[in-house]
Scaffold this motif. Structure first.
Motif, PDB file in Angstrom:
ATOM      1  N   SER A 189      -8.865   6.021  -3.382  1.00  0.00           N
ATOM      2  CA  SER A 189      -7.704   5.139  -3.318  1.00  0.00           C
ATOM      3  C   SER A 189      -7.905   3.994  -2.341  1.00  0.00           C
ATOM      4  O   SER A 189      -7.343   2.910  -2.523  1.00  0.00           O
ATOM      5  CB  SER A 189      -6.468   5.948  -2.927  1.00  0.00           C
ATOM      6  OG  SER A 189      -6.726   6.743  -1.790  1.00  0.00           O
ATOM      7  N   MET A 215      -4.772   9.476  -0.504  1.00  0.00           N
ATOM      8  CA  MET A 215      -4.473   8.134  -0.013  1.00  0.00           C
ATOM      9  C   MET A 215      -3.804   8.183   1.355  1.00  0.00           C
ATOM     10  O   MET A 215      -4.056   7.333   2.210  1.00  0.00           O
ATOM     11  CB  MET A 215      -3.587   7.391  -1.017  1.00  0.00           C
ATOM     12  CG  MET A 215      -3.370   5.946  -0.647  1.00  0.00           C
ATOM     13  SD  MET A 215      -2.503   5.024  -1.944  1.00  0.00           S
ATOM     14  CE  MET A 215      -2.593   3.369  -1.243  1.00  0.00           C
ATOM     15  N   ALA A 216      -2.948   9.166   1.579  1.00  0.00           N
ATOM     16  CA  ALA A 216      -2.295   9.303   2.879  1.00  0.00           C
ATOM     17  C   ALA A 216      -3.315   9.530   3.993  1.00  0.00           C
ATOM     18  O   ALA A 216      -3.084   9.151   5.152  1.00  0.00           O
ATOM     19  CB  ALA A 216      -1.291  10.445   2.846  1.00  0.00           C
ATOM     20  N   ALA A 243       5.978   4.867   4.454  1.00  0.00           N
ATOM     21  CA  ALA A 243       6.255   5.489   3.153  1.00  0.00           C
ATOM     22  C   ALA A 243       7.531   6.314   3.205  1.00  0.00           C
ATOM     23  O   ALA A 243       8.399   6.208   2.322  1.00  0.00           O
ATOM     24  CB  ALA A 243       5.071   6.355   2.729  1.00  0.00           C
ATOM     25  N   ARG A 293       0.813  -1.212   0.000  1.00  0.00           N
ATOM     26  CA  ARG A 293       0.000   0.000   0.000  1.00  0.00           C
ATOM     27  C   ARG A 293       0.851   1.269   0.000  1.00  0.00           C
ATOM     28  O   ARG A 293       0.691   2.145  -0.858  1.00  0.00           O
ATOM     29  CB  ARG A 293      -0.913   0.014   1.238  1.00  0.00           C
ATOM     30  CG  ARG A 293      -1.782   1.260   1.342  1.00  0.00           C
ATOM     31  CD  ARG A 293      -2.467   1.370   2.697  1.00  0.00           C
ATOM     32  NE  ARG A 293      -3.361   2.522   2.712  1.00  0.00           N
ATOM     33  CZ  ARG A 293      -2.975   3.772   2.987  1.00  0.00           C
ATOM     34  NH1 ARG A 293      -1.702   4.022   3.272  1.00  0.00           N
ATOM     35  NH2 ARG A 293      -3.862   4.754   2.957  1.00  0.00           N
ATOM     36  N   ASP A 294       1.753   1.370   0.976  1.00  0.00           N
ATOM     37  CA  ASP A 294       2.443   2.626   1.241  1.00  0.00           C
ATOM     38  C   ASP A 294       3.655   2.863   0.350  1.00  0.00           C
ATOM     39  O   ASP A 294       4.087   4.001   0.192  1.00  0.00           O
ATOM     40  CB  ASP A 294       2.904   2.671   2.705  1.00  0.00           C
ATOM     41  CG  ASP A 294       1.760   2.434   3.675  1.00  0.00           C
ATOM     42  OD1 ASP A 294       0.633   2.854   3.364  1.00  0.00           O
ATOM     43  OD2 ASP A 294       1.994   1.832   4.745  1.00  0.00           O
ATOM     44  N   LEU A 304       5.299  13.525  -4.119  1.00  0.00           N
ATOM     45  CA  LEU A 304       3.926  13.053  -3.912  1.00  0.00           C
ATOM     46  C   LEU A 304       3.080  14.041  -3.114  1.00  0.00           C
ATOM     47  O   LEU A 304       1.911  13.780  -2.841  1.00  0.00           O
ATOM     48  CB  LEU A 304       3.939  11.697  -3.190  1.00  0.00           C
ATOM     49  CG  LEU A 304       4.579  10.532  -3.951  1.00  0.00           C
ATOM     50  CD1 LEU A 304       4.636   9.285  -3.069  1.00  0.00           C
ATOM     51  CD2 LEU A 304       3.819  10.231  -5.242  1.00  0.00           C
ATOM     52  N   MET A 329       1.235   3.693  -3.406  1.00  0.00           N
ATOM     53  CA  MET A 329       1.356   5.146  -3.254  1.00  0.00           C
ATOM     54  C   MET A 329       2.628   5.657  -3.922  1.00  0.00           C
ATOM     55  O   MET A 329       2.620   6.704  -4.587  1.00  0.00           O
ATOM     56  CB  MET A 329       1.318   5.541  -1.781  1.00  0.00           C
ATOM     57  CG  MET A 329       1.150   7.038  -1.568  1.00  0.00           C
ATOM     58  SD  MET A 329       0.402   7.471   0.009  1.00  0.00           S
ATOM     59  CE  MET A 329       1.669   6.913   1.150  1.00  0.00           C
ATOM     60  N   ALA A 357      -1.858  10.830  -4.428  1.00  0.00           N
ATOM     61  CA  ALA A 357      -1.185  10.374  -3.216  1.00  0.00           C
ATOM     62  C   ALA A 357      -1.710  11.047  -1.951  1.00  0.00           C
ATOM     63  O   ALA A 357      -1.841  10.390  -0.910  1.00  0.00           O
ATOM     64  CB  ALA A 357       0.319  10.605  -3.339  1.00  0.00           C
ATOM     65  N   TYR A 399       2.442   6.249  -7.664  1.00  0.00           N
ATOM     66  CA  TYR A 399       1.827   7.457  -8.202  1.00  0.00           C
ATOM     67  C   TYR A 399       2.869   8.416  -8.771  1.00  0.00           C
ATOM     68  O   TYR A 399       2.512   9.445  -9.362  1.00  0.00           O
ATOM     69  CB  TYR A 399       0.985   8.151  -7.133  1.00  0.00           C
ATOM     70  CG  TYR A 399      -0.287   7.408  -6.792  1.00  0.00           C
ATOM     71  CD1 TYR A 399      -1.018   6.747  -7.777  1.00  0.00           C
ATOM     72  CD2 TYR A 399      -0.774   7.362  -5.488  1.00  0.00           C
ATOM     73  CE1 TYR A 399      -2.184   6.064  -7.471  1.00  0.00           C
ATOM     74  CE2 TYR A 399      -1.941   6.693  -5.176  1.00  0.00           C
ATOM     75  CZ  TYR A 399      -2.644   6.040  -6.163  1.00  0.00           C
ATOM     76  OH  TYR A 399      -3.797   5.359  -5.857  1.00  0.00           O
TER      77      TYR A 399
END
Length: 404
Positions: free
Chosen positions: A152, A296-297, A324, A125-126, A336, A130, A293, A133
């Motif tokens: 996301s 998503m964070a 991340a 995921r991270d 990002l 991400m 991004a 991107y």
């Protein structure tokens, strides 16, 4: 021969330090001039067998041909004796398991990926998703298939569901859950190519073909090889046999997915080569990188916790940013639109725990099986935390399916 799209840079771009260091340790160098040209040219290459099948399905009517495709995935081509010739021709090629597939290695690879547990999915995921991107030209396809509208969190849940199907017990046996899921994703990819390439604002000369071979190669190793590589940095110790098995599993899954043979890894080192070379070719962030991004964070702020939800959501956001930041580095984080540095507290806390667990799994009788079962349970908990009771049907977040 097709011209190389302008998105392809003149030389490799920067690659996150962990991948660069691993490539160096394994003796993987920068791509040769011929390899670099090939990476560019494959931006215009698609999946010819699936393209031919979808052309027929569309002409004949997807309302009748799509259910036949799904039925064959479950029953096999022999179970649908009246299947039309285009379906019979496609499944005659991709239903039989290739002779080079080693079932024991597939099982070992599945078990190793389950053993990575939630931490492996966190890397997926991270770091993989991400961090991916950065691929701004790839983002052009994502945006046009409804990623922004669906979110996301939904996209990752669908990707995670596919991965869980692939690495499940018997998931890659003939007509197993991962076999079916992978061929469904392959079908969706072709619908995406057709839909996006026909949009009036699609610039083929700049971006190439949507869901092309270079992008698929990067996605394949990013989904199945990068997570265990990252998990090593979180203290999950995998044996050389397990790493080779993961590469073998990746080769078979890529074959099912329609990735050309030249991008299918023959070894773990070869998988790292593909990851290293495609990252250098594709990482060119722009405004779309931040557009995808940043939300998503913040996704963990809406996750489902039964108790102390507000606190646990904030901790989860910090946790995933720390992963991340630790793996992607300040340059990528800034690109990002994320904080350039977040204390990598989660990797630091998790590392000793995973080392102890890994030693126990490798040293004790039945340890690997117990660790794999624990990892599968962690996957289920993570999915429920992210999605609650919401549907995670693979492909549901792609609006292209509503017009296919």
């Amino acid at each position: 021969m097709s011209a190389i799209p302008t998105r392809h840079p003149d030389k490799p771009g920067p690659v996150p330090a962990p991948v660069r260091l691993l490539a160096t340790a394994l003796g993987v160098g920068a791509p040769s001039a011929a390899q670099w040209q090939r990476l560019g040219r494959q931006l215009t290459a698609g999946d010819e067998p699936m393209a031919a099948l979808v052309e027929w399905m569309t002409t004949a009517g997807s309302a009748t041909t799509r259910p036949l495709f799904d039925r064959i995935l479950v029953e096999g081509i022999a179970g649908v004796p009246d299947a039309p010739e285009p379906l019979r021709r496609f499944f005659a090629e991709f239903e039989p398991i290739p002779t080079w597939v080693d079932p024991a290695m597939i099982v070992r690879g599945q078990r190793a990926l389950r053993r990575c547990g939630a931490d492996g999915m966190y890397i997926a995921r991270d770091v993989s998703l991400m961090g991916g991107y950065q691929f701004s030209s790839f983002n052009m396809t994502l945006i046009r298939t409804g990623t922004l509208e669906k979110g996301s969190n939904k996209r990752f849940a669908e990707t995670m569901q596919w991965a869980m199907d692939v690495i499940a017990d018997d998931g890659l046996t003939l007509r197993g859950s991962g076999y079916r899921a992978t061929l469904r994703v392959r079908l969706i990819h072709e619908y995406v190519r057709r839909y996006v390439a026909e949009l009036p604002d699609w610039r083929a000369g700049d971006w190439g073909l949507p869901v092309n071979q270079t992008d698929m190669a990067a996605t394949l190793v990013g989904a199945l090889v990068a997570p265990p590589v990252g998990a090593l940095g979180l203290g999950v110790v995998l044996s050389p046999r397990e790493l080779e098995a993961i590469a073998h599993l990746t080769r078979y899954v890529g074959w099912l997915m329609g990735v050309d043979d030249e991008w299918l890894p023959r070894s773990f080192r070869d998988a790292v080569r593909i990851l290293y070379h495609t990252l250098g070719a594709l990482s060119a962030p722009d405004e779309s990188s931040r557009q995808l991004a940043v939300p998503m964070a913040d996704d963990p702020l809406a996750w489902h916790y039964r108790a102390l939800a507000g606190l646990r959501r904030r901790v989860a956001r910090s946790q995933h940013l720390s992963i991340a930041s630790g793996f992607l580095g300040p340059r990528v984080m800034r690109a990002l639109g994320l904080p350039a540095f977040v204390l990598p507290w989660y990797p630091l806390v998790r590392f000793p725990v995973n080392v102890v667990r890994s030693v126990a799994a490798l040293a004790l009788p039945g340890g690997i099986e117990r660790a794999a079962a624990r990892g599968a349970r962690e996957h289920d908990v993570l999915m429920r935390t992210m999605m609650g009771t919401e549907d995670t049907t693979i492909g549901a977040s792609a609006k292209v399916l509503t017009v296919a």
